[in-house]
Write a protein that holds these residues in place. Structure first.
Motif, PDB file in Angstrom:
ATOM      1  N   UNK A 141       0.842  -1.193   0.000  1.00 15.42           N
ATOM      2  CA  UNK A 141       0.000   0.000   0.000  1.00 15.42           C
ATOM      3  C   UNK A 141       0.875   1.239   0.000  1.00 15.42           C
ATOM      4  N   UNK A 142       0.726   2.123  -0.994  1.00 13.67           N
ATOM      5  CA  UNK A 142       1.513   3.353  -0.979  1.00 13.67           C
ATOM      6  C   UNK A 142       1.204   4.223   0.246  1.00 13.67           C
ATOM      7  N   UNK A 143      -0.042   4.188   0.708  1.00  9.36           N
ATOM      8  CA  UNK A 143      -0.383   4.974   1.899  1.00  9.36           C
ATOM      9  C   UNK A 143       0.353   4.444   3.120  1.00  9.36           C
ATOM     10  N   UNK A 144       0.416   3.103   3.255  1.00  7.33           N
ATOM     11  CA  UNK A 144       1.132   2.498   4.376  1.00  7.33           C
ATOM     12  C   UNK A 144       2.602   2.912   4.357  1.00  7.33           C
ATOM     13  N   UNK A 145       3.229   2.791   3.204  1.00  2.00           N
ATOM     14  CA  UNK A 145       4.662   3.080   3.101  1.00  2.00           C
ATOM     15  C   UNK A 145       4.944   4.565   3.280  1.00  2.00           C
ATOM     16  N   UNK A 153      -0.989   5.997  -8.020  1.00  2.00           N
ATOM     17  CA  UNK A 153       0.280   5.690  -7.360  1.00  2.00           C
ATOM     18  C   UNK A 153       0.220   4.303  -6.725  1.00  2.00           C
ATOM     19  N   UNK A 154       1.311   3.541  -6.906  1.00  2.00           N
ATOM     20  CA  UNK A 154       1.406   2.194  -6.329  1.00  2.00           C
ATOM     21  C   UNK A 154       2.770   2.042  -5.662  1.00  2.00           C
ATOM     22  N   UNK A 155       2.943   0.945  -4.960  1.00  2.00           N
ATOM     23  CA  UNK A 155       4.249   0.583  -4.409  1.00  2.00           C
ATOM     24  C   UNK A 155       4.540  -0.846  -4.841  1.00  2.00           C
ATOM     25  N   UNK A 192       9.370   5.557 -11.477  1.00  2.00           N
ATOM     26  CA  UNK A 192       9.532   5.057 -10.116  1.00  2.00           C
ATOM     27  C   UNK A 192      10.390   6.007  -9.289  1.00  2.00           C
ATOM     28  N   UNK A 193       9.910   6.344  -8.115  1.00  2.00           N
ATOM     29  CA  UNK A 193      10.680   7.101  -7.125  1.00  2.00           C
ATOM     30  C   UNK A 193      11.188   6.077  -6.114  1.00  2.00           C
ATOM     31  N   UNK A 194      12.495   5.993  -5.925  1.00  2.00           N
ATOM     32  CA  UNK A 194      13.091   4.991  -5.052  1.00  2.00           C
ATOM     33  C   UNK A 194      13.456   5.601  -3.701  1.00  2.00           C
ATOM     34  N   UNK A 249      10.129   1.043  -4.158  1.00  2.00           N
ATOM     35  CA  UNK A 249       9.755   1.706  -5.410  1.00  2.00           C
ATOM     36  C   UNK A 249       8.323   2.217  -5.322  1.00  2.00           C
ATOM     37  N   UNK A 250       8.173   3.541  -5.348  1.00  2.00           N
ATOM     38  CA  UNK A 250       6.871   4.188  -5.444  1.00  2.00           C
ATOM     39  C   UNK A 250       6.655   4.472  -6.927  1.00  2.00           C
TER      40      UNK A 250
END
Length: 334
Positions: free
Chosen positions: A89-93, A243-245, A273-275, A260-261
């Protein structure tokens, strides 16, 4: 005598450009190659400035070799073994990353007379380019780069104010980030305004979500950024549509495990990807990864380049920042 030798001799007496003045172009070339934007954005790049105005230069195919992630995900990194961070989950990360940033103390803002030192690793073959000589026609050359870079914190002389120009000085970004609001929607609007989208047929405007992700990537990449400001940026980044992770750690250009976002580029066959470093959630680098098989054919005037075939999973470009610091003088290393 080959064409590249003729071209080098054409401007052999030209002085070497100052790196701090040309650094903005270096960043623009990397981003333009990654995003597929036209060569219009490359005109000031430090790697082609020394060729001279007598030659018209067009950047052609990007990579001679492609990089591919290992088939089996590497789950041995710290973000996976702690059992406290789920990469689903991108929100979690990103909210966890924001929490970590909020616990850090901010260093003093750099002085205007200080320099920003960065060391960057690029995991790709040297970029090819086509050089057109007025006398002899096209010839193939290569673009290289120096991994060590120094730019003045207040690099006003090199700052560009055009609405389609991504470059901002470190001081501009630092201060703009500190003024960003807490509300994610208002923050995203501010960042989009800070890094405007295109407004011409050659450089058309982006859809809002893609514009937000690109602009936020530029903000996250900047150095330095106050931890509290970066925390607000991470929380807002999690709200960008699409947006994903990646559900496992990936390798950056320096071989380090990274989070990787991601977001698929609109109308494209690849994702940006934003690392992030899984230890402290700092910026680690960026990648452009092919999401589906496709073929690409390009040309420059009457010159046709060979068709390139890309496979899902190929890494078209990967860049890692392995060192960043504020120093007191050019050429000083931490």
């Amino acid at each position: 005598m080959d064409e590249m030798t003729r071209l080098r001799e054409l401007r052999a007496d030209a002085p070497v450009p100052d790196r701090s003045a040309l650094a903005p172009g270096r960043l623009r070339l990397t981003r333009a190659v990654a995003s597929g934007r036209r060569a219009r954005r490359l005109r000031a790049d430090w790697r082609i400035a020394s060729v001279g105005a007598a030659a018209a230069i067009t950047v052609a195919a990007v990579l001679g070799t492609q990089l591919v992630d290992a088939a089996a995900p590497d789950r041995s990194g710290p973000a996976a073994t702690t059992g406290t961070l789920r990469l689903d989950s991108p929100a979690e990360v990103l909210n966890r990353a924001a929490d970590a940033m909020e616990k850090q103390e901010a260093a003093p803002e750099p002085r205007d007379d200080q320099w920003i030192y960065t060391r960057t690793v690029m995991a790709q073959s040297p970029q090819k380019m086509m050089v057109r000589s007025p006398q002899k026609g096209p010839a193939v050359g290569r673009i290289t780069y120096d991994p060590d870079n120094w730019v003045p914190y207040d690099n006003s002389a090199a700052a560009k104010n055009g609405k389609d120009d991504d470059y901002r000085t470190s001081r501009q970004v630092y201060r703009a980030a500190n003024e960003l609001p807490d509300d994610p929607a208002r923050l995203l609007a501010k960042v989009r305004s800070f890094y405007p989208t295109g407004n011409t047929a050659e450089n058309p405007p982006e859809a809002e979500a893609q514009h937000s992700f690109r602009a936020m990537g530029l903000m996250v990449e900047a150095y330095p950024i106050a931890p509290a400001a970066l925390a607000r940026i991470y929380r807002a980044l999690a709200t960008v549509p699409g947006v994903h992770v990646t559900d496992h750690l990936v390798k950056d250009a320096a071989g380090r495990e990274s989070i990787a976002i991601t977001r698929k580029e609109d109308g494209s066959h690849e994702q940006r990807e934003i690392l992030l470093d899984p230890h402290d959630f700092s910026y680690a680098g960026m990648r452009f990864v092919v999401t589906e098989d496709y073929e690409y054919k390009s040309s420059a005037g009457k010159v046709q380049f060979p068709t390139e075939k890309f496979k899902a999973g190929q890494i078209k470009i990967s860049q890692a920042r392995v060192k960043a610091a504020v120093v007191d003088a050019k050429r000083e290393k931490p």
